[in-house]
Write a protein that holds these residues in place. Structure first.
Motif, mmCIF file in Angstrom:
data_model
loop_
_atom_site.group_PDB
_atom_site.id
_atom_site.type_symbol
_atom_site.label_atom_id
_atom_site.label_comp_id
_atom_site.label_asym_id
_atom_site.label_seq_id
_atom_site.Cartn_x
_atom_site.Cartn_y
_atom_site.Cartn_z
ATOM 1 N N PRO A 5 10.529 37.458 33.413
ATOM 2 C CA PRO A 5 10.741 37.126 34.829
ATOM 3 C C PRO A 5 10.240 35.715 35.125
ATOM 4 C CG PRO A 5 9.125 38.894 34.586
ATOM 5 C CD PRO A 5 9.593 38.531 33.214
ATOM 6 N N THR A 6 10.790 35.107 36.129
ATOM 7 C CA THR A 6 10.379 33.763 36.507
ATOM 8 C C THR A 6 10.071 33.726 38.000
ATOM 9 O OG1 THR A 6 11.063 31.458 36.622
ATOM 10 C CG2 THR A 6 12.799 33.078 36.735
ATOM 11 N N TRP A 7 9.163 32.881 38.388
ATOM 12 C CA TRP A 7 8.774 32.755 39.792
ATOM 13 C C TRP A 7 9.858 32.082 40.631
ATOM 14 C CZ3 TRP A 7 8.754 27.884 41.763
ATOM 15 C CH2 TRP A 7 8.748 26.842 40.852
ATOM 16 N N ARG A 8 10.766 31.363 39.974
ATOM 17 C CA ARG A 8 11.764 30.589 40.713
ATOM 18 C C ARG A 8 12.742 31.465 41.486
ATOM 19 N NH1 ARG A 8 11.715 28.036 35.821
ATOM 20 N NH2 ARG A 8 13.659 29.075 35.290
ATOM 21 N N ILE A 9 13.052 32.647 40.982
ATOM 22 C CA ILE A 9 14.055 33.476 41.648
ATOM 23 C C ILE A 9 13.550 34.011 42.992
ATOM 24 C CG2 ILE A 9 15.429 35.584 41.457
ATOM 25 C CD1 ILE A 9 15.859 34.848 38.516
ATOM 26 N N PRO A 10 12.385 34.683 43.057
ATOM 27 C CA PRO A 10 11.949 35.125 44.397
ATOM 28 C C PRO A 10 11.644 33.964 45.338
ATOM 29 C CG PRO A 10 10.324 35.726 42.718
ATOM 30 C CD PRO A 10 11.509 35.174 42.005
#
Length: 76
Positions: A5-10
């Motif tokens: 998971p990456t922080w950029r999506i939320p």
């Protein structure tokens, strides 16, 4: 394909929602005062353009959300 998971999506989704709300408020606040006396067909055309214009930067924004690069990364 990304496996972690990456922080950029939320953050990107929240930024997109905030940006669209801000854009909508700005258009709703200033557009009627500027084009309120124009003919209906001209107002419709302006609102169509303003409704579509936000899509232009959306492609690069979605690419950033997925890859972390702004725009299409070059394949050197």
């Amino acid at each position: 394909m990304r496996t972690e998971p990456t922080w950029r999506i939320p953050v990107g989704i929240l930024g997109l929602i905030a940006g669209l709300i801000l854009y909508g408020f700005i258009i709703a606040r200033y557009a009627p005062g500027i084009i309120g006396d124009w003919p209906t067909w001209a107002q419709t055309l302006v609102y169509l353009v303003l409704g579509i214009i936000w899509l232009k930067p959306l492609r690069n924004f979605l690419i950033w959300m997925e890859t972390g690069h702004w725009g299409v990364p070059r394949q050197d």
